[in-house]
Design an enzyme around this catalytic site. Structure first.
Site, PDB file in Angstrom:
ATOM      1  CB  SER A 104      24.368 -20.740   8.145  1.00  0.00           C
ATOM      2  OG  SER A 104      23.993 -21.633   7.362  1.00  0.00           O
ATOM      3  CG  ASP A 256      22.252 -22.912   3.698  1.00  0.00           C
ATOM      4  OD1 ASP A 256      22.625 -22.489   2.607  1.00  0.00           O
ATOM      5  OD2 ASP A 256      23.144 -23.335   4.836  1.00  0.00           O
ATOM      6  CG  ASP A 258      25.660 -19.962   4.582  1.00  0.00           C
ATOM      7  OD1 ASP A 258      24.868 -20.557   4.531  1.00  0.00           O
ATOM      8  OD2 ASP A 258      26.840 -20.172   4.899  1.00  0.00           O
ATOM      9  CG  ASP A 260      27.006 -23.154   3.316  1.00  0.00           C
ATOM     10  OD1 ASP A 260      25.886 -23.077   3.538  1.00  0.00           O
ATOM     11  OD2 ASP A 260      27.796 -23.191   4.178  1.00  0.00           O
TER      12      ASP A 260
END
Length: 481
Positions: A104, A256, A258, A260
């Site tokens: 992440s 961010d 990743d 999500d």
């Protein structure tokens, strides 16, 4: 060489470790093997779907995990570069358990794994992750758990789902008729640089939308050369804020690492509270449910304990039922599934949708905001005004020697102020307001992994918020006031 201790970096929700000292190909293989035995085999899954982000170590680690899965006779489907919600899409659409290799927003030296069962159902500490950790450790230590020699290995194949993911999101939110919008997007060198051109542009072969995309840091680079891909930190939004003002854009979006999570910037370059986004999307989803004939009282919307008080107020005013949960995706996903909730939002800018297998997707949340903005003439700041009612402190972390003692001091002070309490997640103190003392509330939560207390304060007036914030922080930190 001693095997890493998996308990050091497999926590409540996912795997998150330093490469290669903690997370390496041997660990990835062992965890793939354990995942096959704990999740895929008991569920009689036909295959496991595996995706990865842009970090340099991600392709090798995801392939090692696939080999671990295949060692138990289960096929592995590598979908390659994707956002975390792209992996959730594949898990849901293909009805397969899945693994996403990403850390992440963590710095470049980290990588990690987010795991899910078929239909994007979460795998957390209490739903299989502890067993996967323990079995993976046994495999690494040479005790047991390896595939039997007579097991016919599964196949490892590749399957690109980016176009299908983009088309599915477009089927949920129609942006084709919105007014022309100029949109600045900061991908932070993360996976938003891969998904935004496909979903909001034409890179996946979909029709052009009335959106002019101004891109910042779309080059995929897991070393994060421009800034950390963590929009929760204000300094990581500064380039986006400046670009929105410079280009005269209607809106800014920050993803961010990743992709999500999605953060929103208005046309003035000012951040929009994730709680305001939650309230707005909740209102939109409520309206759609009512149009479909669902009774208002049957509509459930989930929010967490640090969301603005405006969120449950707005949901209840619509006639829907607000459902309050602890902070953390496993809690909110479980509560959404129990309640059959249409939508859920967290103040950390995670947004969850029933129509997306109760999973979180920053892209779908961004599309809802774009649809709302583009369907009316007001600027974003005007549109969001109705959902931004109170003054908030944001989350403030304090390192403390004795979490329990600090919390007790704060509770005693709040009791003297006439506050009411609940302990769903940490300590929440609420003051309904009285003459000369406007409404305020705060939540004080201990970190699961560090000697930290996390404070969020909100009040009807900024001066009240600042007074409560400063009084509570002084008590937390043992400072005289």
């Amino acid at each position: 060489m001693t095997a890493p201790v998996l308990a050091d970096f497999i926590k409540a929700y996912d795997v998150r470790g330093v490469v290669p000292e903690q997370l390496n190909v041997d660990v990835a293989f062992a965890l793939g093997s354990a995942f096959a035995q704990v999740v895929a085999l008991p569920e009689q899954a036909a295959a496991v779907v595996i995706g990865h982000d842009m970090r340099p170590s991600s392709p090798e680690l995801s392939r090692a995990f696939a080999d671990g899965v295949a060692s138990h006779g289960i096929d592995a489907v590598l979908i390659g570069l994707c956002s975390t919600d792209g992996l959730y899409y594949a898990s849901g659409a293909l009805d397969l358990p899945g693994a996403m290799f990403t850390a992440s927003h963590n710095p470049a030296q980290y990588n990690g794994i987010k795991l899910c069962r078929a239909g994007a159902r979460p795998v957390g500490q209490d739903s299989g992750l502890a067993q996967i950790r323990d079995l993976g450790q046994a495999i690494l230590d040479g005790g047991n758990g390896f595939a039997r020699e007579e097991t016919e290995p599964g196949t490892v194949t590749e399957h690109d789902v980016l176009g299908d993911y983009a088309a599915f999101l477009r089927s949920l939110v129609d942006l084709s008729q919105v007014r022309p919008l100029k949109v600045v997007v900061d991908a932070g060198n993360g996976m938003g640089g891969h998904t935004v051109p496909a979903v909001l542009g034409t890179a996946a072969g979909l029709p052009e939308l009335p959106l002019e995309i101004v891109d910042l840091y779309f080059e995929l680079d897991g070393t994060f050369p421009n800034h950390e891909a963590n929009p929760l930190e204000p300094e990581n939004l500064r380039d986006l804020q400046a670009a929105v003002r410079e280009h005269g854009a209607d809106i800014g979006l920050a993803f961010d690492g990743d992709a999500d999570r999605c953060f929103v910037i208005d046309e003035r370059g000012e951040p929009v509270s994730p709680s305001a986004v939650t309230a707005m999307v909740a209102s939109l989803d409520f309206a759609r449910e009512r149009e479909a004939g669902t009774p208002a009282s049957d509509v459930r919307i989930v929010y967490n304990v640090i969301s603005s008080a405006a969120v449950p107020e707005i949901i209840a005013a619509e006639g829907a039922k607000p459902v309050r949960t602890r902070v953390g995706h496993s809690f909110i996903k479980a509560e959404m599934a129990r309640e059959g909730a249409v939508f859920g939002g967290e103040h950390s800018a995670h947004y969850y949708f029933r129509d997306f297998w109760f999973a979180d997707t920053g892209m779908l949340a961004a599309m809802h905001v774009l649809a709302a903005l583009g369907s009316q003439p007001e600027p974003l700041s005007g549109l969001m005004g109705a959902y931004s009612r109170y003054a908030a402190s944001g989350e403030i972390n304090s390192t403390v020697d004795d979490v329990g003692a600090a919390t007790a001091r704060v509770r005693e002070w709040a009791s003297e102020q006439g506050a009411e309490f609940d302990t769903l997640d940490g300590l929440t103190a609420s003051h309904p307001g009285a003459a000369g003392d406007p409404m305020w509330w705060f939540n004080l939560r201990a970190s699961n992994t560090e000697p930290l207390l996390r404070l969020n304060v909100e009040a009807a007036q900024r001066a009240t918020m600042e007074r409560v914030r400063d009084d509570v922080l002084a008590l937390v930190r043992g400072e005289a006031r």
